[in-house]
Design an enzyme around this catalytic site. Structure first.
Site, PDB file in Angstrom:
ATOM      1  N   CYS A   1      44.412  56.048  32.746  1.00 12.66           N
ATOM      2  CA  CYS A   1      43.336  57.206  32.521  1.00 12.66           C
ATOM      3  C   CYS A   1      43.530  58.394  33.330  1.00 12.66           C
ATOM      4  O   CYS A   1      42.990  59.244  32.976  1.00 12.66           O
ATOM      5  CB  CYS A   1      42.098  56.294  33.422  1.00 12.66           C
ATOM      6  SG  CYS A   1      41.551  54.861  32.034  1.00 12.66           S
TER       7      CYS A   1
ATOM      8  N   ASP B   1      48.929  26.258  33.758  1.00 12.60           N
ATOM      9  CA  ASP B   1      48.023  25.094  33.044  1.00 12.60           C
ATOM     10  C   ASP B   1      48.885  24.062  32.636  1.00 12.60           C
ATOM     11  O   ASP B   1      50.444  24.227  32.775  1.00 12.60           O
ATOM     12  CB  ASP B   1      47.471  25.692  31.752  1.00 12.60           C
ATOM     13  CG  ASP B   1      48.267  26.103  30.858  1.00 12.60           C
ATOM     14  OD1 ASP B   1      49.688  25.942  30.659  1.00 12.60           O
ATOM     15  OD2 ASP B   1      47.740  27.137  29.951  1.00 12.60           O
TER      16      ASP B   1
ATOM     17  N   ASP C   1      40.367  32.935  33.441  1.00 12.18           N
ATOM     18  CA  ASP C   1      41.590  33.319  32.715  1.00 12.18           C
ATOM     19  C   ASP C   1      41.304  33.605  31.050  1.00 12.18           C
ATOM     20  O   ASP C   1      40.390  32.895  30.753  1.00 12.18           O
ATOM     21  CB  ASP C   1      42.842  32.700  32.908  1.00 12.18           C
ATOM     22  CG  ASP C   1      42.728  31.197  31.793  1.00 12.18           C
ATOM     23  OD1 ASP C   1      43.294  31.086  30.863  1.00 12.18           O
ATOM     24  OD2 ASP C   1      42.056  30.385  32.395  1.00 12.18           O
TER      25      ASP C   1
ATOM     26  N   CYS D   1      37.781  55.370  35.598  1.00  6.84           N
ATOM     27  CA  CYS D   1      39.113  54.554  36.033  1.00  6.84           C
ATOM     28  C   CYS D   1      40.175  55.148  36.751  1.00  6.84           C
ATOM     29  O   CYS D   1      40.346  56.576  36.494  1.00  6.84           O
ATOM     30  CB  CYS D   1      39.516  53.708  34.736  1.00  6.84           C
ATOM     31  SG  CYS D   1      40.768  52.619  35.130  1.00  6.84           S
TER      32      CYS D   1
ATOM     33  N   HIS E   1      45.708  49.369  31.441  1.00 10.33           N
ATOM     34  CA  HIS E   1      44.343  49.818  31.770  1.00 10.33           C
ATOM     35  C   HIS E   1      43.458  48.575  31.657  1.00 10.33           C
ATOM     36  O   HIS E   1      42.653  48.465  32.454  1.00 10.33           O
ATOM     37  CB  HIS E   1      43.796  50.821  30.600  1.00 10.33           C
ATOM     38  CG  HIS E   1      42.229  50.784  30.576  1.00 10.33           C
ATOM     39  ND1 HIS E   1      41.672  51.591  31.880  1.00 10.33           N
ATOM     40  CD2 HIS E   1      41.315  50.263  30.084  1.00 10.33           C
ATOM     41  CE1 HIS E   1      40.451  51.334  31.594  1.00 10.33           C
ATOM     42  NE2 HIS E   1      40.183  50.587  30.372  1.00 10.33           N
TER      43      HIS E   1
ATOM     44  N   CYS F   1      43.365  54.086  36.914  1.00 12.89           N
ATOM     45  CA  CYS F   1      44.620  53.638  36.542  1.00 12.89           C
ATOM     46  C   CYS F   1      45.550  54.697  36.082  1.00 12.89           C
ATOM     47  O   CYS F   1      44.997  55.653  35.868  1.00 12.89           O
ATOM     48  CB  CYS F   1      44.645  52.363  35.416  1.00 12.89           C
ATOM     49  SG  CYS F   1      44.157  52.767  33.903  1.00 12.89           S
TER      50      CYS F   1
END
Length: 362
Positions: free
Chosen positions: A300, A84, A257, A295, A326, A297
């Site tokens: 998890c 940005d 974002d 999930c 996560h 990931c």
């Protein structure tokens, strides 16, 4: 490009790789998504990350980053990146900044030293940082600012955008314009027309998620998105809650974002399809099930809610890291699901059902 209603699924090519859209960009404010390595981010499914010009300009400095090669080389992230302009951070410091046609003077949040951002300087800094996508310097007024202020601000932003484009010289970096105008549809149209007339490869909708209601935000975005060039990437600046993500996708946004997923993690909260889980809650002390059974990931599949709750209560760094991992994975996967549903022509019904489940669970 696939389409379901206004929702779109497409591809964005950058010098550091192709990004599938719609996509969420984790925020790496100071050259790092807090607690995660580049390998973590790739494993979590992040397609593009964001860097903050304001903070990187102040520390460690754009010259040092350029000396390292660029922000990709300095940070170890070899994927697509957006920076940005630093405008939002500067304009949020209302008590320590002064706006003029030249730019904006402000006091550093680190040591109080005085600096000035001009369109030319922020463009040069972003070229030194070397991100694939850079943003023009804009003024981001508060939602409740008077209409006259929004009129002056959007016109100044357009003049600054022209100066940014004139100063921009990197052919391997895309410079995006930003549409302002507050909650006024006619001012949004004016800002958009002025910005499109200058000509940019992509356009951001700025000046929302700054204090207005969610209903006002969505109404303004809906009207603005319909006016944006169809063939150009559309970036909504500043949304990261699951419901909000699905809502802006339905209005034709490609990129967005927010610090929310990572900030929530540092405060002990996890995102799941059944709402946020606050691991500080005593009910998780003896809950030995996975954080989110749906999930895949590392967090998890490898750790229980009870263990994560212990880490959070003890303020252990591992707890912050695992919850951040996560939440980033969850948000990236939500976008992946959205792309699939758009391509199948089933996005609208799927999003309604997903939001209903999430909000009912809360």
């Amino acid at each position: 490009m696939a389409r379901d209603g206004e929702a779109r699924a497409g591809l964005l090519d950058t010098p550091h790789g192709r990004v599938q859209t719609p996509t969420f960009m984790p925020v790496g404010t100071k050259g790092t998504v807090k607690g995660l390595t580049p390998a973590d981010l790739r494993g979590a499914g992040a397609g593009i990350i964001l860097g903050n010009t304001y903070h990187l300009y102040l520390r460690p400095g754009a010259d040092l980053v350029r000396e390292a090669g660029d922000l990709h080389a300095f940070s170890g992230w070899d994927g697509p990146m957006l920076t940005d302009s630093g405008g939002f951070q500067v304009f949020s410091l209302a008590k320590t900044r002064k706006i003029s046609e030249r730019g904006v003077r402000f006091a550093s949040v680190y040591d109080g030293s005085t600096h000035e951002f001009t369109p030319e300087l922020t463009t040069r800094v972003q070229e030194d940082l070397g991100a694939d996508i850079a943003m023009v310097l804009d003024e981001c007024p508060p939602a409740n600012a008077a209409r006259g202020y929004h009129e002056d601000s959007l016109r100044r932003t357009a003049r600054w955008a022209r100066r940014c484009k004139d100063a921009h010289s990197r052919e391997d970096q895309a410079l995006f314009g930003i549409v302002q105008g507050g909650l006024h549809e006619d001012l949004r149209r004016e800002s958009l027309e002025r910005t499109v007339e200058i000509g940019f490869p992509g356009y951001a909708v700025g000046g929302l998620s700054v204090g207005e209601s969610r209903e006002e935000m969505l109404q303004t975005l809906a009207a603005t998105a319909l006016m944006l060039p169809w063939e150009s990437p559309r970036y909504f600046m500043g949304i990261g809650d699951p419901v909000g993500i699905l809502q802006v996708i339905s209005l034709g946004v490609d990129m967005f974002d927010c610090v929310l997923p990572t900030r929530l993690a540092r405060h002990g909260a996890a995102l799941t399809p059944d709402g946020r889980l606050n691991l500080k809650n005593s009910r998780f002390r003896r809950d030995f099930g996975p954080l989110d059974p749906e999930c895949s990931c590392e967090t998890c599949t490898g750790y229980s809610r009870a263990y994560l709750a212990h880490l959070v209560r003890e303020d252990e760094l591992l707890g912050h890291r695992l919850l951040t991992l996560h939440n980033v994975h969850f948000t990236a996967n939500l976008c992946r699901q959205a792309r699939r549903e758009i391509s199948s022509g089933t996005y609208a019904a799927w999003a309604r059902a997903w939001i209903s489940r999430y909000e009912t669970a809360r």
